[in-house]
Design a protein around this motif. Structure first.
Motif, mmCIF file in Angstrom:
data_model
loop_
_atom_site.group_PDB
_atom_site.id
_atom_site.type_symbol
_atom_site.label_atom_id
_atom_site.label_comp_id
_atom_site.label_asym_id
_atom_site.label_seq_id
_atom_site.Cartn_x
_atom_site.Cartn_y
_atom_site.Cartn_z
ATOM 1 N N ALA A 1 3.487 16.868 -11.792
ATOM 2 C CA ALA A 1 3.627 16.081 -12.987
ATOM 3 C C ALA A 1 4.359 14.695 -13.027
ATOM 4 N N LEU A 2 5.709 14.802 -12.370
ATOM 5 C CA LEU A 2 6.536 13.593 -12.354
ATOM 6 C C LEU A 2 5.889 12.597 -11.116
ATOM 7 N N ALA A 3 5.213 13.293 -10.115
ATOM 8 C CA ALA A 3 4.395 12.532 -9.088
ATOM 9 C C ALA A 3 3.354 11.413 -9.637
ATOM 10 N N GLY A 4 2.854 12.358 -10.497
ATOM 11 C CA GLY A 4 1.569 11.660 -10.982
ATOM 12 C C GLY A 4 1.943 10.444 -11.963
ATOM 13 N N ASN B 1 0.811 -1.109 -0.053
ATOM 14 C CA ASN B 1 0.034 -0.022 0.055
ATOM 15 C C ASN B 1 0.847 1.299 -0.002
ATOM 16 N N ILE B 2 0.912 2.022 -1.253
ATOM 17 C CA ILE B 2 1.973 3.010 -1.248
ATOM 18 C C ILE B 2 1.085 4.269 -1.641
ATOM 19 N N ALA B 3 1.524 5.179 -1.042
ATOM 20 C CA ALA B 3 0.860 6.827 -1.278
ATOM 21 C C ALA B 3 2.004 7.711 -1.804
ATOM 22 N N VAL B 4 1.450 8.397 -2.913
ATOM 23 C CA VAL B 4 2.334 9.483 -3.308
ATOM 24 C C VAL B 4 1.753 10.603 -3.081
ATOM 25 N N ILE B 5 2.444 11.484 -2.310
ATOM 26 C CA ILE B 5 2.121 13.013 -1.908
ATOM 27 C C ILE B 5 3.188 13.938 -2.336
ATOM 28 N N SER B 6 2.417 14.775 -3.145
ATOM 29 C CA SER B 6 3.194 15.744 -3.801
ATOM 30 C C SER B 6 2.893 17.092 -3.544
ATOM 31 N N TYR B 7 3.899 17.989 -3.561
ATOM 32 C CA TYR B 7 3.712 19.639 -3.586
ATOM 33 C C TYR B 7 4.509 20.030 -4.659
ATOM 34 N N LYS C 1 1.160 6.413 -11.178
ATOM 35 C CA LYS C 1 0.541 5.533 -12.040
ATOM 36 C C LYS C 1 1.445 4.253 -12.563
ATOM 37 N N GLU C 2 2.545 4.346 -12.434
ATOM 38 C CA GLU C 2 3.234 3.198 -12.555
ATOM 39 C C GLU C 2 3.192 2.179 -11.396
ATOM 40 N N LEU C 3 2.839 2.827 -10.263
ATOM 41 C CA LEU C 3 2.941 2.161 -9.077
ATOM 42 C C LEU C 3 1.442 1.584 -8.608
ATOM 43 N N SER C 4 0.387 2.298 -9.316
ATOM 44 C CA SER C 4 -0.936 2.209 -9.207
ATOM 45 C C SER C 4 -1.241 2.404 -7.586
#
Ligand code: FMN
Length: 173
Positions: A16-19, A2-8, A23-26
């Protein structure tokens, strides 16, 4: 996992990179925003006085994850101020985390990031990746700050940087 990507992001690059990495990691992608308008002046003041600005969503709403990947710019050699409240929250609610960034790199690497993350979050990051816009530009390494700050990632850059980051992320998941 269970991974979260959190961006500022102030000018869009890290978002854009975080998105793309999310996506790659779902993975879920949470985008941090600020109720107050961000300006160059408030960047300088936050960095000079080590202020922690208010952000949305509030860190206390953060769920539990196996890994949290924070994305954001480097400002004046440090993690961008809007990520501070989240790093502080981890100190009292420890979770495995990483910090990933596409920063300018016009003045070389940002050597203080690792120490700062340990201090603010209370633990070392599982992954720390600081990639540089200067390396994407043709006249690197003589690129000036004004060139890197004005640069906006292309779709090609995002694919390339996502690929580079994924190679390291895959080692820790
Ligand atoms: C006020 C300010 C200070 C910066 N300081 C640094 C720095 O110390 N090191 C660095 O590598 N990049 C630095 N940068 C460049 C940003 O990290 C880079 O432009 C980044 O891609 C912006 O990300 P964003 O579009 O997600 O906001 C700085 C940019 C600004 C606006």
């Amino acid at each position: 996992m269970n991974i979260a990507v959190i961006s500022y992001s102030y000018t869009g690059n890290n978002e854009a990179l975080a998105g793309s990495v999310a996506k790659e990691l779902s993975a879920e992608h949470i985008q941090i925003s600020e109720p107050k308008t961000r300006t160059m002046g408030s960047i300088a003041l936050d960095m000079m006085f080590s202020r922690t600005p208010q952000v949305q969503p509030a860190p206390k709403t953060l769920g539990n994850y196996d890994l949290i990947l924070f994305f954001g710019p480097v400002w004046m050699g440090h993690v961008a101020a809007p990520l501070r409240a989240y790093l502080k929250y981890l100190k009292s609610h420890p979770q495995r985390y990483g910090f990933l960034s596409i920063s300018g790199g016009a003045d070389g690497t940002n050597p203080k990031l690792g120490g700062e993350l340990r201090k603010r979050a209370g633990a070392a990051p599982a992954v720390l990746i600081d990639l540089h816009i200067a390396d994407l530009l043709p006249n690197s390494p003589k690129t000036a700050r004004k060139d890197t700050s004005a640069y906006r990632l292309t779709d090609g850059d995002i694919n390339q940087l996502t690929h580079t980051m994924m190679k390291t992320i895959e080692d820790v998941i």
